[in-house]
Design a protein around this motif. Structure first.
Motif, short mmCIF file in Angstrom:
data_model
loop_
_atom_site.label_atom_id
_atom_site.label_comp_id
_atom_site.label_asym_id
_atom_site.label_seq_id
_atom_site.Cartn_x
_atom_site.Cartn_y
_atom_site.Cartn_z
N PRO A 172 -2.75 13.88 -10.15
CA PRO A 172 -3.73 14.44 -9.25
C PRO A 172 -4.71 13.12 -8.84
N PRO A 173 -5.49 13.59 -7.75
CA PRO A 173 -6.25 12.66 -7.40
C PRO A 173 -7.33 11.91 -8.52
N ALA A 174 -7.75 12.75 -9.40
CA ALA A 174 -8.76 12.21 -10.25
C ALA A 174 -8.29 11.17 -11.12
N LEU A 175 -6.90 10.81 -11.19
CA LEU A 175 -6.30 9.88 -12.05
C LEU A 175 -6.06 8.46 -11.15
N HIS A 176 -6.36 8.66 -9.79
CA HIS A 176 -5.77 7.62 -8.99
C HIS A 176 -6.56 6.32 -9.29
N VAL A 177 -7.79 6.43 -9.47
CA VAL A 177 -8.76 5.09 -9.53
C VAL A 177 -8.37 4.21 -11.13
N THR A 178 -7.87 5.26 -11.99
CA THR A 178 -7.15 4.56 -13.19
C THR A 178 -5.62 3.90 -13.11
N LEU A 179 -5.13 4.71 -12.35
CA LEU A 179 -3.55 4.34 -12.34
C LEU A 179 -3.56 3.30 -11.33
N ALA A 180 -3.99 3.28 -10.01
CA ALA A 180 -3.69 2.20 -8.82
C ALA A 180 -3.78 0.96 -9.27
N PRO A 181 -4.79 0.41 -10.15
CA PRO A 181 -4.82 -1.02 -10.40
C PRO A 181 -3.57 -1.38 -11.33
N GLU A 182 -3.11 -0.42 -12.26
CA GLU A 182 -2.09 -0.72 -13.20
C GLU A 182 -0.84 -0.75 -12.25
N ALA B 60 -0.58 -1.33 -9.02
CA ALA B 60 -0.39 -2.49 -8.33
C ALA B 60 -0.03 -3.86 -8.98
N GLN B 61 -0.56 -3.89 -10.31
CA GLN B 61 -0.14 -5.15 -10.93
C GLN B 61 1.45 -4.92 -11.48
N GLU B 62 2.06 -3.78 -11.66
CA GLU B 62 3.54 -3.47 -12.10
C GLU B 62 4.14 -4.13 -10.56
N LEU B 63 3.66 -3.88 -9.46
CA LEU B 63 4.26 -3.94 -8.26
C LEU B 63 4.42 -5.53 -8.13
N ARG B 64 3.28 -6.29 -8.35
CA ARG B 64 3.19 -7.57 -8.15
C ARG B 64 4.00 -8.41 -9.15
N GLN B 65 4.05 -7.97 -10.37
CA GLN B 65 4.57 -8.70 -11.36
C GLN B 65 6.27 -8.42 -11.49
N HIS B 66 6.69 -7.22 -11.11
CA HIS B 66 8.08 -6.85 -11.38
C HIS B 66 8.82 -6.49 -10.05
N GLY B 67 7.81 -6.26 -8.81
CA GLY B 67 8.53 -5.89 -7.64
C GLY B 67 8.84 -4.44 -7.59
N HIS B 68 8.55 -3.57 -8.61
CA HIS B 68 8.65 -2.28 -8.90
C HIS B 68 7.66 -1.46 -9.48
N ILE B 69 7.43 -0.34 -9.31
CA ILE B 69 6.45 0.27 -10.27
C ILE B 69 7.11 1.37 -11.16
N ALA C 222 0.86 -1.19 -0.03
CA ALA C 222 -0.11 0.00 0.08
C ALA C 222 0.77 1.15 -0.02
N LEU C 223 2.02 1.13 0.88
CA LEU C 223 2.97 2.38 0.90
C LEU C 223 3.67 2.66 -0.51
N ALA C 224 3.85 1.49 -1.14
CA ALA C 224 4.53 1.73 -2.43
C ALA C 224 3.57 2.25 -3.41
N LEU C 225 2.24 1.91 -3.43
CA LEU C 225 1.27 2.65 -4.40
C LEU C 225 0.84 3.93 -3.84
N ARG C 226 0.85 4.18 -2.72
CA ARG C 226 0.76 5.60 -2.30
C ARG C 226 1.82 6.50 -2.88
N ASN C 227 3.04 5.96 -2.64
CA ASN C 227 4.17 6.92 -3.06
C ASN C 227 4.21 7.11 -4.55
N ALA C 228 3.73 6.24 -5.39
CA ALA C 228 3.65 6.26 -6.80
C ALA C 228 2.67 7.10 -7.07
N LEU C 229 1.56 7.14 -6.43
CA LEU C 229 0.30 8.00 -7.02
C LEU C 229 0.61 9.22 -6.55
#
Length: 635
Positions: A13-23, A25-34, A2-9
């Motif tokens: 702007p907050p209006a883009l967070h809903v779109t970007l957060a899932p992407e 999160a997937q990068e973080l799970r797959q590559h260990g980094h955003i 969650a902290l890694a996602l928060r740092n990336a987002l």
């Protein structure tokens, strides 16, 4: 997570967070980094002529040019991940940072400095026209937390970054950046170990064709020997072959041995890429020796990325390339065990051939350090903390070069015009030839080697990316070359500004007890004052940008290093900056090596003080009677 996602987002702007957060999160799970792949530019990444960058200052444009060269697919190892070389040496941590940095540079004035925290642009801050336009730090971590495990955590969070050396300082110039040093290393290894600088028919065996290691093939041919380089990943092997850096490629062990025998017999220079594991090749050479008594290799080293052994820097011989990539992700503990088993086999084969007369050295990639940690037989009887059974190339081959003030100076012609590079090559050669007539005996060989290099550089077709050149030179040579190039810009003989730089692997740029400072024996090999002082001193003496890194070469937590960029634009101000900064950039390290007890450095800094009365260095008084120590300690 969650902290890694928060740092990336927080870049958006907050209006883009809903779109970007899932992407993300997937990068973080797959590559260990955003990495923020969606923001990777569609513009072709390369070093464009400097006048094509939309900037308010030429200094900012020069930084943009160097950044884009570091990310050019022809230059970079993994450009999509912003990795320039070394497996994980990054320019930035994510693509949002790239875009933000380029935006800041396009707006920067000569009274602002861009401040970079481990890939993150903290912003533009007011400064003086004489100040650097960028201050870069990478991986600055509280010492007790500078472990590999902590790095993995901080990198996943996006709060720190491994900049290697010239990746994070924007000064990489492709494999050419190391080819001169590699050529000098092989040439001087021949002189030291084989008693000759005629290497025809001599075989040099090593591994790695990815980033910096890609220079080995070209360097071997220039030195006149047979270079055999193993590479497990077919992509970089094919890339070097297509770029003309590698003459032949084979995946057949039998064919590899056949070509070694043929080239050795005919004394024909050759660079042969073997698509396979280096351990298999070492073991086959042992088998050939046992069967026939033929020692088919004279010189050996290694350039796998062992600063990063468990994340793709070293591939164990027990697994295929694909199997290894899968296992390091699914079962990292088992993968680590297999890497260490492979290292033990690796060293066992080297030891057998070394006992038969082959000469091996560590190329500063932490090979011997990681082999020791794996339990391989690399201990040196009675050796100190930085000594192993085999020497570091700095200890036996390049160390005295640094003590004499020679190191990897480089420049980039920002016009992108090959003719400008040819003119600067000629300027440099002319300058060195003039200095060489007055050189002392102890440095004349260095000058002759470097004059030969620069006179022949153009015909070897080493340019990949920017129109750049690497040249080992001492303090006087660097200053005189810089001033001559600056005058050529003023006269119009060179059509656009030139960026000066160097590898961090230099006289003063790096404190690394297993590499650059491995021949410092006064107990200060693990101290990092020199690299930090160099970074600070370059900044207020005229550098256009400066960088200081944790890690580089031998790995995170094992080294501190720094570098610079300095723009020559033909002005008197540029000449003043170059003279002041380049003199310091070499003298600092020579003075430190002198104080540690190195006699070559003592003589070098003594001569420098005689020519510059403003330089006053504290000189050591060596203990002349060892009995004084014995009596004092016994009493």
């Amino acid at each position: 997570m969650a902290l890694a996602l928060r740092n990336a987002l927080r870049y958006f702007p907050p209006a883009l967070h809903v779109t970007l957060a899932p992407e993300f999160a997937q990068e973080l799970r797959q590559h260990g980094h955003i990495y923020m792949y969606r923001f990777c530019p569609t513009l072709r990444m390369r070093a464009y002529p400097i006048d094509q960058y939309p900037c308010r200052t030429c200094q900012a444009a020069s930084i943009m040019l160097m950044i884009m060269n570091n990310l050019d697919p022809a230059v970079a190892q993994f450009p999509q991940e912003l990795v320039t070389y070394g497996g994980n040496g990054q320019v930035f941590s994510n693509w949002a940072q790239f875009r933000l940095v380029m935006h800041y540079l396009s707006e920067m004035t000569e009274e602002q400095t861009l401040v970079m925290y481990s890939g993150h642009p903290m912003g533009l801050f007011p400064s003086l026209p004489s100040s650097p336009r960028a201050i870069i730090t990478n991986g600055m971590v509280i010492p007790n937390y500078s472990s590999r495990a902590q790095y993995e955590k901080m990198f996943a969070l996006g709060v720190s970054m491994y900049g290697q050396m010239t990746a994070g300082s924007y000064c990489y110039i492709g494999p050419q950046g190391i080819v001169h040093g590699t050529m000098l290393t092989v040439l001087n290894a021949g002189r030291r170990y084989l008693g000759s600088d005629d290497l025809r028919g001599r075989v040099f065996l090593t591994s790695g064709l990815g980033g910096m290691s890609g220079a080995q093939a070209k360097a071997a041919v220039i030195a006149g020997c047979v270079g055999v380089i193993a590479e497990v990943d077919e992509a970089p092997l094919r890339k070097r072959h297509e770029q003309g850096w590698l003459m032949e490629v084979t995946s057949s062990m039998d064919q590899c041995i056949k070509r070694i025998r043929e080239a050795k017999s005919s004394k024909t220079p050759l660079s042969l890429g073997y698509h396979g594991n280096i351990v298999d090749l070492w073991e086959r050479l042992v088998l050939e020796y046992d069967r026939t008594g033929d020692l088919l290799v004279d010189l050996g080293s290694d350039q796998t990325s062992l600063h990063n052994p468990y994340n793709g820097g070293y591939y164990p011989v027990q697994l295929s390339f694909r199997q290894a990539n899968q296992l390091m992700s699914t079962d990292p503990t088992r993968f680590k065990t297999m890497v260490q088993e492979s290292l033990r086999r690796h060293v066992k084969a080297i030891n057998k051939l070394a006992d038969a007369g082959m000469f091996f050295w560590d190329y500063g990639n932490a090979f011997l350090l990681e082999a020791q940690r794996a339990g391989a037989a690399v201990e040196k009887d009675g050796g100190g903390a930085t000594e192993f059974r085999y020497p570091s190339y700095v200890q036996h081959i390049m160390g005295d070069i640094f003590s004499l003030g020679f190191g990897p100076f480089r420049w980039v012609c920002t016009s992108g015009d090959p003719q400008d590079l040819a003119v600067t090559d000629d300027i440099a050669a002319t300058v060195l030839e003039k200095i060489c007539t007055e050189a002392t005996d102890c440095i004349r060989q260095q000058y002759n080697d470097n004059i030969r290099w620069i006179r022949e550089a153009g015909k070897h077709k080493m340019v990949v990316g920017s129109q750049a050149r690497i040249l080992y030179s001492d303090q006087k040579g660097r200053v005189c070359i810089a001033l001559a190039i600056n005058q050529a810009i003023a006269d119009g003989r060179v059509s656009a500004p030139v960026v000066l730089s160097r590898d961090h692997h230099d006289v003063s740029g790096t404190d690394s007890p297993f590499r650059e400072t491995s021949n410092v024996y006064d107990g200060s090999a693990f101290c990092a004052d020199m690299a930090v002082q160099n970074f600070v001193g370059d900044a207020f003496r005229g550098a256009t940008w400066v960088a200081l890194h944790n890690g580089g070469g031998v790995g995170w937590g094992e080294v501190m290093n720094g570098g610079f960029g300095l723009l020559l634009d033909g002005t008197e101000e540029a000449a003043k900056r170059a003279s002041l900064m380049l003199n310091w950039d070499v003298s600092n390290g020579v003075a430190r090596r002198c104080w540690s007890g190195n006699s070559n450095a003592y003589e070098t800094i003594q001569r420098t003080m005689e020519t510059n009365r403003q330089l006053r260095v504290t000189m050591p008084f060596p203990v002349q009677d060892e009995h004084v120590l014995d009596r004092a300690l016994q009493g």
